[in-house]
Design a protein around this motif. Structure first.
Motif, PDB file in Angstrom:
ATOM      1  N   VAL A   2       9.214  20.176 -26.110  1.00  0.00           N
ATOM      2  CA  VAL A   2       8.315  21.161 -25.537  1.00  0.00           C
ATOM      3  C   VAL A   2       7.510  20.512 -24.416  1.00  0.00           C
ATOM      4  O   VAL A   2       6.949  19.435 -24.587  1.00  0.00           O
ATOM      5  N   GLN A   3       7.470  21.163 -23.275  1.00  0.00           N
ATOM      6  CA  GLN A   3       6.722  20.651 -22.134  1.00  0.00           C
ATOM      7  C   GLN A   3       5.568  21.597 -21.793  1.00  0.00           C
ATOM      8  O   GLN A   3       5.704  22.819 -21.913  1.00  0.00           O
ATOM      9  N   LEU A   4       4.479  20.998 -21.357  1.00  0.00           N
ATOM     10  CA  LEU A   4       3.323  21.765 -20.900  1.00  0.00           C
ATOM     11  C   LEU A   4       3.031  21.385 -19.460  1.00  0.00           C
ATOM     12  O   LEU A   4       2.960  20.197 -19.136  1.00  0.00           O
ATOM     13  N   GLY A 108       3.758  18.644 -31.195  1.00  0.00           N
ATOM     14  CA  GLY A 108       2.439  18.624 -30.565  1.00  0.00           C
ATOM     15  C   GLY A 108       2.637  18.082 -29.163  1.00  0.00           C
ATOM     16  O   GLY A 108       3.160  16.985 -28.983  1.00  0.00           O
ATOM     17  N   SER A 109       2.257  18.815 -28.155  1.00  0.00           N
ATOM     18  CA  SER A 109       2.491  18.400 -26.782  1.00  0.00           C
ATOM     19  C   SER A 109       1.210  18.477 -25.967  1.00  0.00           C
ATOM     20  O   SER A 109       0.331  19.303 -26.254  1.00  0.00           O
ATOM     21  N   TRP A 110       1.147  17.634 -24.948  1.00  0.00           N
ATOM     22  CA  TRP A 110       0.003  17.573 -24.035  1.00  0.00           C
ATOM     23  C   TRP A 110       0.446  17.895 -22.618  1.00  0.00           C
ATOM     24  O   TRP A 110       1.542  17.519 -22.203  1.00  0.00           O
ATOM     25  N   GLY A 111      -0.420  18.567 -21.897  1.00  0.00           N
ATOM     26  CA  GLY A 111      -0.204  18.740 -20.478  1.00  0.00           C
ATOM     27  C   GLY A 111      -0.510  17.461 -19.733  1.00  0.00           C
ATOM     28  O   GLY A 111      -1.056  16.506 -20.302  1.00  0.00           O
ATOM     29  N   GLN A 112      -0.185  17.444 -18.454  1.00  0.00           N
ATOM     30  CA  GLN A 112      -0.353  16.232 -17.651  1.00  0.00           C
ATOM     31  C   GLN A 112      -1.799  16.031 -17.200  1.00  0.00           C
ATOM     32  O   GLN A 112      -2.155  14.968 -16.709  1.00  0.00           O
ATOM     33  N   GLY A 113      -2.602  17.065 -17.362  1.00  0.00           N
ATOM     34  CA  GLY A 113      -3.997  16.980 -16.935  1.00  0.00           C
ATOM     35  C   GLY A 113      -4.180  17.539 -15.533  1.00  0.00           C
ATOM     36  O   GLY A 113      -3.306  17.398 -14.671  1.00  0.00           O
ATOM     37  N   THR A 114      -5.308  18.192 -15.318  1.00  0.00           N
ATOM     38  CA  THR A 114      -5.640  18.708 -13.992  1.00  0.00           C
ATOM     39  C   THR A 114      -7.108  18.392 -13.704  1.00  0.00           C
ATOM     40  O   THR A 114      -7.974  18.590 -14.557  1.00  0.00           O
ATOM     41  N   GLN A 115      -7.361  17.890 -12.513  1.00  0.00           N
ATOM     42  CA  GLN A 115      -8.710  17.449 -12.144  1.00  0.00           C
ATOM     43  C   GLN A 115      -9.585  18.622 -11.745  1.00  0.00           C
ATOM     44  O   GLN A 115      -9.195  19.454 -10.911  1.00  0.00           O
ATOM     45  N   VAL A 116     -10.758  18.679 -12.331  1.00  0.00           N
ATOM     46  CA  VAL A 116     -11.789  19.646 -11.939  1.00  0.00           C
ATOM     47  C   VAL A 116     -12.993  18.861 -11.444  1.00  0.00           C
ATOM     48  O   VAL A 116     -13.529  18.011 -12.168  1.00  0.00           O
TER      49      VAL A 116
END
Length: 120
Positions: A2-4, A108-116
């Motif tokens: 599973v990819q996010l 359980g999967s994690w996204g790559q992250g996005t900067q705010v």
């Protein structure tokens, strides 16, 4: 597997708004738990909001009333609507999803992250 994939981060002035998206793809049978975390420079990762499928969303006290969690089941996408942003909201935001694959295995999967970044 599973990819996010996350999107929607950026630079915004204090008081502004952003909407983060997190799209899940792969062999997903069902999703049990969806979370948004964030990590500011020099700090530990902290939970922003979480929801179990069919349940209400729980928000951390520091975003309650300003952030809203939403979900589009047809698109396998979750959103984090962020309003009245403050400089202390500056961080990398991550989505995290837990569920069951089509083979019956827990994932359980994690996204790559996005900067705010919230700054004037």
């Amino acid at each position: 597997q599973v990819q996010l994939v996350e999107s929607g981060g950026g630079l915004v002035q204090p008081g502004g708004s952003l909407r983060l998206s997190c799209k899940a793809s792969g062999s997903i049978s069902s999703i049990k738990l969806m979370n948004w975390y964030r990590q500011a420079p020099g700090k530990e990762r902290e939970l922003v909001a979480f929801t179990r499928t069919g349940d209400t969303t729980t928000y951390a006290y520091f975003v309650r009333g300003r952030f809203t969690f939403a979900r589009d089941n047809a698109k396998n996408t979750v959103y984090l609507e962020m309003n009245n942003l403050k400089p202390e909201d500056t961080a990398v935001y991550y989505c995290n999803v837990e569920g069951v694959t089509t083979l019956g295995a827990d994932f359980g999967s994690w996204g790559q992250g996005t900067q705010v970044t919230v700054s004037s």
